[in-house]
Design an enzyme around this catalytic site. Structure first.
Site, PDB file in Angstrom:
ATOM      1  N   THR A 119     -14.333   2.942  -1.297  1.00 22.78           N
ATOM      2  CA  THR A 119     -15.493   3.686  -0.786  1.00 22.78           C
ATOM      3  C   THR A 119     -15.376   5.204  -0.980  1.00 22.78           C
ATOM      4  OG1 THR A 119     -15.446   2.003   0.941  1.00 22.78           O
ATOM      5  CG2 THR A 119     -16.972   3.843   1.271  1.00 22.78           C
ATOM      6  N   GLU A 136      -7.804   4.441  -3.075  1.00 19.44           N
ATOM      7  CA  GLU A 136      -8.422   4.146  -1.777  1.00 19.44           C
ATOM      8  C   GLU A 136      -9.615   5.071  -1.488  1.00 19.44           C
ATOM      9  OE1 GLU A 136      -9.006   2.353   0.614  1.00 19.44           O
ATOM     10  OE2 GLU A 136      -7.738   0.669  -0.006  1.00 19.44           O
ATOM     11  N   HIS A 137     -10.207   4.828  -0.330  1.00 21.92           N
ATOM     12  CA  HIS A 137     -11.445   5.535   0.031  1.00 21.92           C
ATOM     13  C   HIS A 137     -11.277   7.058   0.005  1.00 21.92           C
ATOM     14  CE1 HIS A 137      -9.980   6.701   4.035  1.00 21.92           C
ATOM     15  NE2 HIS A 137      -9.270   5.602   3.913  1.00 21.92           N
ATOM     16  N   ASP A 138     -12.280   7.721  -0.461  1.00 24.95           N
ATOM     17  CA  ASP A 138     -12.396   9.189  -0.433  1.00 24.95           C
ATOM     18  C   ASP A 138     -11.356   9.918  -1.295  1.00 24.95           C
ATOM     19  OD1 ASP A 138     -14.594   9.462   1.655  1.00 24.95           O
ATOM     20  OD2 ASP A 138     -13.102   8.296   2.767  1.00 24.95           O
ATOM     21  N   HIS A 156      -8.172   9.755   0.889  1.00 20.41           N
ATOM     22  CA  HIS A 156      -8.302  11.217   0.878  1.00 20.41           C
ATOM     23  C   HIS A 156      -7.234  11.932   0.060  1.00 20.41           C
ATOM     24  CE1 HIS A 156     -11.491  11.372   3.935  1.00 20.41           C
ATOM     25  NE2 HIS A 156     -10.853  10.375   4.521  1.00 20.41           N
TER      26      HIS A 156
END
Ligand SMILES: CC(C)(COP(=O)(O)OP(=O)(O)OC[C@H]1O[C@@H](n2cnc3c(N)ncnc32)[C@H](O)[C@@H]1OP(=O)(O)O)[C@@H](O)C(=O)NCCC(=O)NCCS
Length: 207
Positions: A119, A136-138, A156
């Protein structure tokens, strides 16, 4: 069905071919060797040499072109040239790659089998996201990054332009890895890494 030229006929070229075949959207695939970067025999496929063609006419005769070399600088140079010539740069995505609808993927990337782009992640232009790599996300991956098989980036994290992440490395959340960095195989990155260094080990340290 479209025609595809794979610019690069070494190891990266052949694995890219497998990925492109699995997409089932190309009626013909040819190769153009990158001079000096090695050339494999690829039975059943035509491999052209850079010196035997008129580049402009040749590249324009394909619907799409993908640059297939693990060398980040060469990938950048060739993709920049293709874009300046107005040629359609392919994005090759294996059907088993899992890409969030909210993720962004730049032109000229190759995403291999079982890669995951989660995501809100953003992958720049001309990146290689290898087999079973996890973004992974972000996460933010800048242009021309090369992510090896089973590398894992937690949420992140940010990877600078033209960096290489070695096979099976792990990067914990919120870490920033600089540009032109090499992260060694199996490294565990737990803090920011500056530009232009080689970092190896657990925890990863710049050499
Ligand atoms: C990090 C790397 C690029 C360094 O290569 P290199 O410059 O040729 O380095 P060397 O093999 O000369 O090793 C230099 C030192 O670093 C150590 N080292 C190298 N790679 C290491 C790694 N991944 N983890 C821990 N230590 C490592 C060596 O043991 C050596 O230590 P020493 O000086 O105490 O003997 C390489 O070892 C590596 O990990 N490459 C990743 C390959 C990969 O992921 N390929 C996937 C392709 S899809």
């Amino acid at each position: 069905m479209k025609t595809l030229l794979i610019w690069g006929a070494g190891d990266q070229g052949t694995v890219t071919m497998d990925c492109a075949l699995a997409m089932n959207v190309y009626s013909r695939i040819d190769f153009l060797e990158i001079k000096g970067k090695g050339c494999r025999e690829i039975p059943g496929y035509r491999i052209y040499q850079e010196e035997e063609i008129d580049l402009d006419d040749f590249l324009n005769s394909y619907d799409e072109v993908i640059v297939a070399t693990g060398d980040n600088q060469i990938r950048e140079d060739r993709i920049t040239l293709l874009m300046a010539m107005g040629i359609s740069v392919a994005t090759i995505t294996h059907p088993t790659a899992v890409i969030s609808p909210t993720a962004k993927i730049g032109r000229g990337c190759t995403l291999f089998a079982n890669a995951v782009i989660h995501t809100n992640a953003a992958v720049g232009m001309g990146c290689i996201i290898n087999t079973a790599a996890i973004i992974e996300h972000d996460c933010i991956i800048e242009d021309f990054v090369n992510v090896s098989p089973k590398a894992a980036m937690a949420g992140h994290t940010k990877i600078g332009k033209s960096t290489f992440l070695g096979i099976g490395c792990t990067i914990i959340d919120d870490v920033v890895v600089g540009k032109d960095v090499v992260i060694g195989a199996g490294a565990v990155v737990i803090q920011d890494i500056p530009d232009c260094v080689v970092a190896v080990g657990v925890p990863a340290k710049a050499q």
